[in-house]
Structure formats: C-alpha cells, structure tokens
Design a protein around this motif. Structure first.
Motif, PDB file in Angstrom:
ATOM      1  N   GLU A 130     -21.607 -31.154  35.974  1.00 40.79           N
ATOM      2  CA  GLU A 130     -20.565 -30.508  36.775  1.00 40.79           C
ATOM      3  C   GLU A 130     -20.961 -29.087  37.150  1.00 40.79           C
ATOM      4  O   GLU A 130     -20.638 -28.602  38.236  1.00 40.79           O
ATOM      5  CB  GLU A 130     -19.233 -30.502  36.012  1.00 40.79           C
ATOM      6  N   ALA A 131     -21.691 -28.414  36.263  1.00 44.28           N
ATOM      7  CA  ALA A 131     -22.132 -27.050  36.557  1.00 44.28           C
ATOM      8  C   ALA A 131     -23.090 -27.027  37.744  1.00 44.28           C
ATOM      9  O   ALA A 131     -22.988 -26.166  38.632  1.00 44.28           O
ATOM     10  CB  ALA A 131     -22.811 -26.449  35.326  1.00 44.28           C
ATOM     11  N   LEU A 132     -24.018 -27.980  37.800  1.00 40.32           N
ATOM     12  CA  LEU A 132     -24.948 -28.027  38.923  1.00 40.32           C
ATOM     13  C   LEU A 132     -24.224 -28.419  40.207  1.00 40.32           C
ATOM     14  O   LEU A 132     -24.529 -27.901  41.287  1.00 40.32           O
ATOM     15  CB  LEU A 132     -26.091 -29.001  38.645  1.00 40.32           C
ATOM     16  N   LYS A 133     -23.256 -29.306  40.101  1.00 42.36           N
ATOM     17  CA  LYS A 133     -22.485 -29.697  41.290  1.00 42.36           C
ATOM     18  C   LYS A 133     -21.791 -28.490  41.920  1.00 42.36           C
ATOM     19  O   LYS A 133     -21.694 -28.388  43.151  1.00 42.36           O
ATOM     20  CB  LYS A 133     -21.452 -30.759  40.932  1.00 42.36           C
ATOM     21  N   LYS A 134     -21.282 -27.584  41.088  1.00 39.30           N
ATOM     22  CA  LYS A 134     -20.634 -26.390  41.639  1.00 39.30           C
ATOM     23  C   LYS A 134     -21.614 -25.596  42.493  1.00 39.30           C
ATOM     24  O   LYS A 134     -21.275 -25.159  43.598  1.00 39.30           O
ATOM     25  CB  LYS A 134     -20.096 -25.519  40.502  1.00 39.30           C
ATOM     26  N   PHE A 135     -22.828 -25.421  41.989  1.00 42.61           N
ATOM     27  CA  PHE A 135     -23.842 -24.721  42.774  1.00 42.61           C
ATOM     28  C   PHE A 135     -24.137 -25.473  44.072  1.00 42.61           C
ATOM     29  O   PHE A 135     -24.238 -24.878  45.146  1.00 42.61           O
ATOM     30  CB  PHE A 135     -25.139 -24.573  41.973  1.00 42.61           C
ATOM     31  N   ILE A 136     -24.281 -26.778  43.958  1.00 39.85           N
ATOM     32  CA  ILE A 136     -24.687 -27.595  45.101  1.00 39.85           C
ATOM     33  C   ILE A 136     -23.687 -27.489  46.247  1.00 39.85           C
ATOM     34  O   ILE A 136     -24.075 -27.387  47.414  1.00 39.85           O
ATOM     35  CB  ILE A 136     -24.868 -29.068  44.662  1.00 39.85           C
ATOM     36  N   PHE A 137     -22.411 -27.498  45.933  1.00 39.91           N
ATOM     37  CA  PHE A 137     -21.397 -27.493  46.991  1.00 39.91           C
ATOM     38  C   PHE A 137     -20.948 -26.086  47.396  1.00 39.91           C
ATOM     39  O   PHE A 137     -20.475 -25.890  48.508  1.00 39.91           O
ATOM     40  CB  PHE A 137     -20.196 -28.339  46.573  1.00 39.91           C
ATOM     41  N   ASN A 138     -21.109 -25.111  46.512  1.00 40.36           N
ATOM     42  CA  ASN A 138     -20.704 -23.738  46.841  1.00 40.36           C
ATOM     43  C   ASN A 138     -21.766 -22.979  47.622  1.00 40.36           C
ATOM     44  O   ASN A 138     -21.443 -22.067  48.389  1.00 40.36           O
ATOM     45  CB  ASN A 138     -20.358 -22.948  45.580  1.00 40.36           C
ATOM     46  N   PHE A 139     -23.036 -23.318  47.399  1.00 44.77           N
ATOM     47  CA  PHE A 139     -24.128 -22.555  47.993  1.00 44.77           C
ATOM     48  C   PHE A 139     -25.138 -23.482  48.662  1.00 44.77           C
ATOM     49  O   PHE A 139     -25.204 -24.675  48.356  1.00 44.77           O
ATOM     50  CB  PHE A 139     -24.842 -21.716  46.921  1.00 44.77           C
ATOM     51  N   ASP A 140     -25.940 -22.899  49.551  1.00 44.74           N
ATOM     52  CA  ASP A 140     -27.039 -23.630  50.177  1.00 44.74           C
ATOM     53  C   ASP A 140     -28.361 -23.371  49.467  1.00 44.74           C
ATOM     54  O   ASP A 140     -29.222 -24.255  49.421  1.00 44.74           O
ATOM     55  CB  ASP A 140     -27.167 -23.224  51.649  1.00 44.74           C
ATOM     56  N   PHE A 141     -28.529 -22.154  48.964  1.00 45.57           N
ATOM     57  CA  PHE A 141     -29.742 -21.787  48.246  1.00 45.57           C
ATOM     58  C   PHE A 141     -29.381 -21.036  46.973  1.00 45.57           C
ATOM     59  O   PHE A 141     -28.503 -20.172  46.990  1.00 45.57           O
ATOM     60  CB  PHE A 141     -30.645 -20.878  49.092  1.00 45.57           C
ATOM     61  N   LEU A 142     -30.073 -21.378  45.899  1.00 53.57           N
ATOM     62  CA  LEU A 142     -30.019 -20.597  44.676  1.00 53.57           C
ATOM     63  C   LEU A 142     -31.368 -19.905  44.545  1.00 53.57           C
ATOM     64  O   LEU A 142     -32.417 -20.557  44.579  1.00 53.57           O
ATOM     65  CB  LEU A 142     -29.775 -21.498  43.464  1.00 53.57           C
ATOM     66  N   VAL A 143     -31.352 -18.577  44.446  1.00 53.31           N
ATOM     67  CA  VAL A 143     -32.580 -17.806  44.295  1.00 53.31           C
ATOM     68  C   VAL A 143     -32.572 -17.200  42.897  1.00 53.31           C
ATOM     69  O   VAL A 143     -31.711 -16.387  42.568  1.00 53.31           O
ATOM     70  CB  VAL A 143     -32.701 -16.693  45.355  1.00 53.31           C
ATOM     71  N   LEU A 144     -33.533 -17.615  42.087  1.00 57.01           N
ATOM     72  CA  LEU A 144     -33.632 -17.132  40.717  1.00 57.01           C
ATOM     73  C   LEU A 144     -34.813 -16.184  40.593  1.00 57.01           C
ATOM     74  O   LEU A 144     -35.914 -16.485  41.069  1.00 57.01           O
ATOM     75  CB  LEU A 144     -33.797 -18.312  39.752  1.00 57.01           C
ATOM     76  N   VAL A 145     -34.575 -15.044  39.973  1.00 57.72           N
ATOM     77  CA  VAL A 145     -35.566 -13.971  39.907  1.00 57.72           C
ATOM     78  C   VAL A 145     -36.093 -13.848  38.489  1.00 57.72           C
ATOM     79  O   VAL A 145     -35.327 -13.702  37.541  1.00 57.72           O
ATOM     80  CB  VAL A 145     -34.943 -12.628  40.337  1.00 57.72           C
ATOM     81  N   LYS A 146     -37.394 -13.911  38.372  1.00 53.74           N
ATOM     82  CA  LYS A 146     -38.042 -13.770  37.076  1.00 53.74           C
ATOM     83  C   LYS A 146     -38.279 -12.279  36.791  1.00 53.74           C
ATOM     84  O   LYS A 146     -38.753 -11.550  37.662  1.00 53.74           O
ATOM     85  CB  LYS A 146     -39.360 -14.527  37.085  1.00 53.74           C
ATOM     86  N   ASP A 147     -37.942 -11.843  35.603  1.00 50.66           N
ATOM     87  CA  ASP A 147     -38.140 -10.441  35.190  1.00 50.66           C
ATOM     88  C   ASP A 147     -37.525  -9.482  36.202  1.00 50.66           C
ATOM     89  O   ASP A 147     -38.191  -8.592  36.753  1.00 50.66           O
ATOM     90  CB  ASP A 147     -39.629 -10.133  34.999  1.00 50.66           C
ATOM     91  N   ALA A 148     -36.229  -9.648  36.458  1.00 51.20           N
ATOM     92  CA  ALA A 148     -35.526  -8.804  37.437  1.00 51.20           C
ATOM     93  C   ALA A 148     -35.538  -7.352  36.966  1.00 51.20           C
ATOM     94  O   ALA A 148     -35.525  -7.054  35.772  1.00 51.20           O
ATOM     95  CB  ALA A 148     -34.093  -9.291  37.597  1.00 51.20           C
ATOM     96  N   GLN A 149     -35.535  -6.459  37.953  1.00 52.89           N
ATOM     97  CA  GLN A 149     -35.555  -5.025  37.665  1.00 52.89           C
ATOM     98  C   GLN A 149     -34.195  -4.401  37.970  1.00 52.89           C
ATOM     99  O   GLN A 149     -33.546  -4.763  38.951  1.00 52.89           O
ATOM    100  CB  GLN A 149     -36.637  -4.329  38.489  1.00 52.89           C
ATOM    101  N   ALA A 150     -33.810  -3.463  37.158  1.00 56.61           N
ATOM    102  CA  ALA A 150     -32.515  -2.795  37.329  1.00 56.61           C
ATOM    103  C   ALA A 150     -32.558  -1.849  38.511  1.00 56.61           C
ATOM    104  O   ALA A 150     -33.607  -1.265  38.833  1.00 56.61           O
ATOM    105  CB  ALA A 150     -32.153  -2.025  36.065  1.00 56.61           C
ATOM    106  N   LEU A 151     -31.416  -1.712  39.183  1.00 60.78           N
ATOM    107  CA  LEU A 151     -31.268  -0.655  40.178  1.00 60.78           C
ATOM    108  C   LEU A 151     -31.481   0.705  39.512  1.00 60.78           C
ATOM    109  O   LEU A 151     -31.223   0.872  38.323  1.00 60.78           O
ATOM    110  CB  LEU A 151     -29.882  -0.711  40.806  1.00 60.78           C
ATOM    111  N   THR A 152     -31.945   1.674  40.314  1.00 60.61           N
ATOM    112  CA  THR A 152     -32.238   2.997  39.787  1.00 60.61           C
ATOM    113  C   THR A 152     -31.109   3.957  40.134  1.00 60.61           C
ATOM    114  O   THR A 152     -30.924   4.305  41.309  1.00 60.61           O
ATOM    115  CB  THR A 152     -33.550   3.538  40.381  1.00 60.61           C
ATOM    116  N   PRO A 153     -30.313   4.385  39.162  1.00 64.54           N
ATOM    117  CA  PRO A 153     -29.189   5.296  39.477  1.00 64.54           C
ATOM    118  C   PRO A 153     -29.686   6.682  39.855  1.00 64.54           C
ATOM    119  O   PRO A 153     -30.791   7.091  39.471  1.00 64.54           O
ATOM    120  CB  PRO A 153     -28.402   5.332  38.162  1.00 64.54           C
TER     121      PRO A 153
END
Length: 394
Positions: A370-393
């Motif tokens: 059911e969790a994957l179905k939510k993604f499938i119907f709510n969005f067209d693309f899921l973009v997953l980022v490896k080792d994401a970097q924080a915004l710089t305040p």
C-alpha cells in the motif's frame, strides 16, 4: 554454502523486482546533465503544462533538480517558478535575484529579519532564482504568510506607503512584532509570535486607513494566515490544511488570470513541500494545489508532472530556530516502501529515478504494498538522493 545461499537470495531478489516492473523503470545517474536524465525529462515535459517538484525540505539537491528541470523546460515555454512563500516575499526574492550580488542582498534581508523567509534563508536556491530571472521569468508566491514574517511585511508597508496615517499606525505594530519575535526566540516558544496578538480591531483599522489595493491585499493575507495558524493551535488539523490549500489555489488563480492576458497557456514549475505536490488526495487528506493544477492541465489538453524528491541518507538543514544544531543527519530508508528498501543497496549513483507512471496498470490487487501504491498514484517520478547535502544557512 554461504556464498550459494547469498547467490540464491540475490537471484531471487532480481527476479522478484523484475516481476514488479521496477527494474525497467528505475534509472541511476551521477549528474543531472546525463542523457539518461535529460532525454527522459524532455519527453515528459513536452506534453506538460505544470511541473511539481515536491521536496524534502532542507537538502540542497532539490533546488539543483528544480534548476535542471527549469533549464530543460524553458525552451518549451516554461517561464515561471512558483514557490512556498507569500506573494510579497516572492516579489522580494525576485528583486534579490535581479540584483548584481544576489547572495549579499539575500543575506542582508535575512539578517534584518531572521527566520522571516521560509525555506529560503540559505545560500543555495538563489542560483535557481537568478536563473529564472535571467531568462526573463517570474516568481509566484502562493502560500500563506509565514508566522515570523509579520515584522517584514509591516516594514515593507512602512517603507512603501504614501499614506501618513497608515504609516504611523504601522510603526508601533512593527515594533511589537519585532519584540514578540525576540521573546519567542528567547523563550523558545512559538506561541509568543506576533500573529497571536494581531487582533481584528487592529486589522480592520488598518484596512480602513488604506485605500491602496496592494496594501489591502497584504493585510488580507496577514489575517488569513492568523486564521490558518489558529486552526493548527486548536488541533483542528483538517481545517488547518484545507484552508491553507484553498488559499494556495486562490493565490495561484490571481497570478494565473494575469498570465492568461500574456500567453494562451501559462506553464509553471512549482517547488513546494512534497505534500503539496501530490496528484489526488494528499498526505494531509486534502485535494491540494497540485491536484487542482493537474485537472487544469487536463482542461487545457496538457499534462502535469509530479516529482517527489527525497534523500535516502545524508544531512538536512533543520527549520526549527530552537534546534541546537541547524544541520542534522537523517536516514529515510525505513520510510520507503519495502520494495524500494530492498533495492536501496543497489543504488550506487547520486540520483535514482523511479518512473512511477508506467507502474499504475500493475498496481491493482496485491502485487505492490500500500505504501508503494501511494507513491505510484500520487507522483509520476520518485527521485532518491544518495548522501544528500544540507542547505547552507546564512
């Protein structure tokens, strides 16, 4: 024997994922200028009117993805970026992006009114804003006024009004708002913010003093945000989200109607929190601006594209001004649907794109969680980022 067992498990996993049609719809790229990314995006953008970049707040890669999409979409008629601020702040961000030294101008505003700029009190997204403005584009701000922003809006009215009586009424209100902000920070209590004491009598007096439509609109937005925050304080969360969602639609309509006088079909990229980027019923159980725009695109014989961008692991800037550390590590792996959790060890490059739209025809029945179905119907693309970097305040 252990090697044979591991080999069997690995073979089974690949076979299972093939059966789910995930493998053939998952792409990995190290950079956003790779042909794998650009060719896939260009094909989708060609038929679209609206692009929603739904973000995990606090990571810099979201702005980079939005910027890459704007570059690809601009030749196809996209000239507008819509963001999660009110209209006044969007106007100020446009002025900053138009200046000779945007970062210095942005930091100056941030220092004058700390935490008054939701999501953009960092050094990162001004590259995106400058790119939009340099191409002759526009910034639309459709969200409510932020709770810590009253003092900035009062200051703007004081600096721009030609109405002496109006100005004289605003000066002590700005002082009260500044004092309330300081008390809120000193006591680490959001309830001390000025919106709590902004009363209807004062609001009506301000409206009566001004005969300027732009001034009245800024005041109207202030009162609306008081209503929305009030629902949240009273734990009336549905109304908090529903009224905010309706406000976003109303504010979008104001911009859109003006744009229709210039072009037949205005095309817009939205950069908003992920819940505001969903097609259909959102994560907060409302039909948000994103669903509204999806139906509008259909009316215009176009499509809308909906992205969710999130880090798998990495660091994110924390929006809470009371946090001891403005940067915090995160691991979202266990928040992903189980099918994607199984694939995470195979994600070796910076960005993983899951094209969700083709999975819809297989999404009925028990094939997907059911969790994957939510993604499938709510969005067209899921973009997953490896080792994401924080915004710089600042």
């Amino acid at each position: 024997m252990k090697y044979l067992v591991f080999l069997f498990i690995g073979t089974y996993l690949v076979s299972a994922q093939n059966d789910l049609h995930l493998d053939e719809n998952t792409y990995q790229v190290a950079t956003l200028n790779e042909t794998v990314f650009t060719s896939l995006m260009e094909k989708q953008i060609l038929e679209s009117q609206f692009i929603f970049v739904g973000e995990q707040h606090g990571i810099k890669e979201v702005g980079e993805i939005a910027n890459a999409l704007f570059d690809l979409a601009y030749p196809k008629g996209y000239t507008t970026l819509c963001i999660e601020t009110d209209a006044l702040l969007a106007q100020k961000l446009k002025q900053i992006a138009s200046s000779e030294e945007p970062l210095q101008a942005a930091e100056k505003l941030s220092n004058a009114f700390p935490f008054a700029i939701p999501f953009y009190n960092t050094k990162n997204d001004y590259t995106l804003f400058k790119n939009v403005i340099d191409k002759g584009g526009e910034l639309w701000g459709i969200d409510q006024t932020f709770m810590a922003q009253f003092r900035l809006n009062f200051d703007h009215l004081i600096q721009t009004t030609e109405n002496t009586a109006f100005k004289e009424k605003l000066i002590p209100l700005k002082q009260r708002a500044m004092a309330a902000y300081k008390e809120s920070i000193d006591t680490k209590n959001f309830d001390k913010m000025f919106w709590q004491t902004y009363d209807e009598a004062t609001h009506q007096e301000l409206l009566a003093l001004s005969d300027n439509p732009e001034e009245k609109e800024i005041l109207t937005q202030l009162w609306k945000t008081k209503e929305i925050y009030g629902y949240n304080n009273d734990k009336r969360y549905y109304l908090n989200n529903q009224v905010r969602g309706q406000l976003m639609k109303d504010n979008f309509n104001s911009y859109y109607k003006k744009a229709l006088k210039q072009v037949e079909i205005p095309k817009v990229i939205f950069k908003l929190g992920a819940t505001h980027a969903t097609r259909g019923l959102s994560m907060t159980n409302i039909y948000d601006i994103s669903n509204y725009a999806a139906e509008l695109a259909h009316f215009n014989n176009k499509k809308s594209l909906h992205f969710m961008v999130a880090g798998i692991t990495g660091n994110a800037m924390v929006g809470n001004p009371f946090a001891e550390n403005p940067i915090a590590p995160f691991d979202n792996t266990e928040q992903l649907p189980k099918e994607l959790q199984e694939l995470v060890p195979t994600f070796t490059k910076k960005y993983t794109l899951v094209h969700l739209q083709p999975l819809r025809e297989y999404a009925y029945g028990k094939k997907y969680s059911e969790a994957l179905k939510k993604f499938i119907f709510n969005f067209d693309f899921l973009v997953l980022v490896k080792d994401a970097q924080a915004l710089t305040p600042f």
